[in-house]
Design an enzyme around this catalytic site. Structure first.
Site, PDB file in Angstrom:
ATOM      1  N   GLU A  36      -5.227  -8.610   0.924  1.00  0.00           N
ATOM      2  CA  GLU A  36      -5.815  -8.247   2.221  1.00  0.00           C
ATOM      3  C   GLU A  36      -7.287  -7.930   2.013  1.00  0.00           C
ATOM      4  O   GLU A  36      -7.663  -7.311   1.008  1.00  0.00           O
ATOM      5  CB  GLU A  36      -5.182  -6.989   2.842  1.00  0.00           C
ATOM      6  CG  GLU A  36      -3.848  -7.184   3.478  1.00  0.00           C
ATOM      7  CD  GLU A  36      -3.304  -5.901   4.111  1.00  0.00           C
ATOM      8  OE1 GLU A  36      -4.094  -5.091   4.632  1.00  0.00           O
ATOM      9  OE2 GLU A  36      -2.077  -5.716   4.065  1.00  0.00           O
TER      10      GLU A  36
ATOM     11  N   GLU B 114       0.813  -1.226   0.000  1.00  0.00           N
ATOM     12  CA  GLU B 114       0.000   0.000   0.000  1.00  0.00           C
ATOM     13  C   GLU B 114       0.847   1.278   0.000  1.00  0.00           C
ATOM     14  O   GLU B 114       0.766   2.086   0.944  1.00  0.00           O
ATOM     15  CB  GLU B 114      -0.934   0.023   1.212  1.00  0.00           C
ATOM     16  CG  GLU B 114      -1.879  -1.149   1.304  1.00  0.00           C
ATOM     17  CD  GLU B 114      -2.951  -0.982   2.369  1.00  0.00           C
ATOM     18  OE1 GLU B 114      -2.848  -0.042   3.174  1.00  0.00           O
ATOM     19  OE2 GLU B 114      -3.887  -1.789   2.388  1.00  0.00           O
TER      20      GLU B 114
END
Ligand code: BG6
Length: 457
Positions: A360, A162
């Site tokens: 995720e 991320e």
């Protein structure tokens, strides 16, 4: 209905070094910030208070096995491996990661490794962090050292987790150190992260290692309030800034032309060198990890921007609280399961259907102890959350999307950035005092799903 998944589907969960290991060595920005501003962390709990994976890795891997994981992602701590970021390698860290990797492989759990999961070594931040191009080279060296040390046994690498989050948190919205609010500096940080990613990919290719290399991006589909052109444009700009600023370089090898044109027109482009274009083109990946938690709902701005105010993404859109949307009341995030399908379809139709997996997806819940029944957390809401997302994922796969697996966030309740243990995400409940681990109902459900490679709903 029965949802059956393709053979060899990756079932597992994800975690990260700083959020689980404890026994910190080599200071990160999180250790530094916590020591100075503990009040910014929920209940004053800092990154030292973890599930102590550094000591308990062996029994935790047994638990992974019990949950029928065939794969597991964690990260290497740059600061543990190379405490000052650029110098000597710490032999104890090498031993630790070797043991973890070997044990995972021995147990039939494929290790997926991230090189950078928000934990910048403080020594690197002191020289400017990602704002300084020297840090790009330091990171590339660190990546190469990891490939050399572990690349024979780790076959799935991720340069960053991320990468937009440290940009937003550290340079736009004040939820990561160094707590700067400045768009141009944020753009520089994002740009240098892309260069660092590309350099690591280059090094991986040059080393002819056995596996594959990718990146993990949190993709937040941007949905406009309406099909009104002003709302659609607002959603497009949010998509450019928060998704495509990383997605396009890593999959297409270049930035979206309209993002570059937009930033140029506001004089917000970071400084670049003529050779950067070639480097970015070489950063194309083999495998994309998709983190999906929630979409972004946007509308055109309700009021004009004050031209004296500093430039921010919100010059172009307002967030939109869609009536009736389903929320996770604890984390304050929307739950929108079809978003996972929309992401996959977008990748299929607009990015050449790359190899990808859900790296995720998860649901943070406060005070989960109140759901204990017969000594175990009965987290029906989490089973519902996962199974609904999996149903949409299944639909995407049945329509040809190239999604190879699903990893849940996370394995054991872990320490969260600033939120510490406020929201619990794990398949396994952690008692922070005693370090006792208790499998939640969702863990059992997931173990059965992984074993059967299917579930019924
Ligand atoms: C992802 C991160 O953004 O979401 C994880 O990769 C993080 O590190 C997870 O913990 C959940 O977010 P949070 O802020 O609730 O911990």
């Amino acid at each position: 209905m029965k949802y059956a998944f393709p053979d060899n589907f990756w079932w597992g969960s994800a975690s990260s070094a700083l959020q689980t290991e404890g026994a910190r060595e080599g200071e990160t920005t999180w250790d530094y910030w916590f020591a100075r501003e503990p009040n910014r962390f929920h209940n004053g709990v800092g990154p030292q208070q973890t599930s102590t994976f550094y000591q308990r890795w062996k029994t935790d891997i047994q638990l992974l096995k019990q949950l029928n994981h065939n794969s597991f992602r964690t990260s290497i701590s740059w600061a543990r491996l190379i405490p000052d970021g650029i110098g000597e390698v710490n032999p104890e860290a090498v031993d630790f990661y070797n043991q973890v990797i070997d044990e995972l492989n021995e147990q039939g759990i494929t290790p997926f490794m991230t090189l950078f999961h928000f934990d910048m070594p403080m020594a690197m931040q002191e020289i400017g962090g990602w704002e300084n191009r020297d840090v790009v080279d330091a990171y590339a060296r660190y990546a190469e050292i990891c490939f050399e040390l572990f690349g024979d046994r780790v076959l799935h690498w991720f340069t960053f987790n991320e990468p937009i989050v440290p940009v937003e948190g550290g340079y736009l919205y004040d939820f990561h150190y160094p707590n700067v609010v400045d768009f141009r500096r944020a753009a520089t940080v994002a740009y240098h992260t892309v260069l660092a990613h590309a350099k690591a990919v280059q090094a991986y290719r040059a080393g002819h290692y056995a596996g594959e290399i990718g990146i993990v991006l949190n993709l937040t589909p941007s949905y406009p309030r309406s099909q009104n052109p002003a709302d659609v444009k607002a959603a497009h700009i949010a998509d450019l800034m928060f998704n495509r600023s990383f997605l396009d370089p890593v999959l297409r090898g270049e930035y979206p032309a309209d993002l570059v044109a937009l930033l140029k027109s506001y004089d917000q482009l970071p400084a670049c060198k003529p050779e950067d274009g070639f480097l970015i083109a070489e950063g194309k990946i083999d495998l994309l990890g998709v983190n999906y938690y929630q979409p972004r709902r946007v509308k055109c701005r309700d009021s004009a921007v004050n031209p004296q105010a500093p430039f921010m993404p919100e010059w172009f859109f307002d967030s939109y609280e869609m009536p009736g949307r389903k929320m996770n009341p604890y984390r304050g995030w929307e739950i929108y399961e079809p978003g996972i399908y929309d992401i996959l379809v977008n990748l299929r139709d607009n990015y050449g259907n790359p190899r990808c997996f859900i790296s995720e997806n998860g649901m943070g819940v406060e005070n989960e102890q109140r759901f204990i029944e017969n000594g175990q957390i009965n987290d029906r809401y989490r089973i519902e959350f996962i199974s609904e997302h999996l149903a949409w994922l299944h639909k995407g796969i049945s329509e040809g999307c190239n999604c190879l697996g699903y990893h849940m966030w996370t394995f054991i309740d872990n320490w969260s950035w600033c939120n510490a243990y406020k929201n619990r995400y794990g398949f396994i409940q952690l008692d922070l005092e005693t370090q006792q681990r208790t499998i939640k109902k969702s863990g059992e459900w997931f173990a059965a799903t992984a074993l059967n490679n299917s579930f019924e709903k």
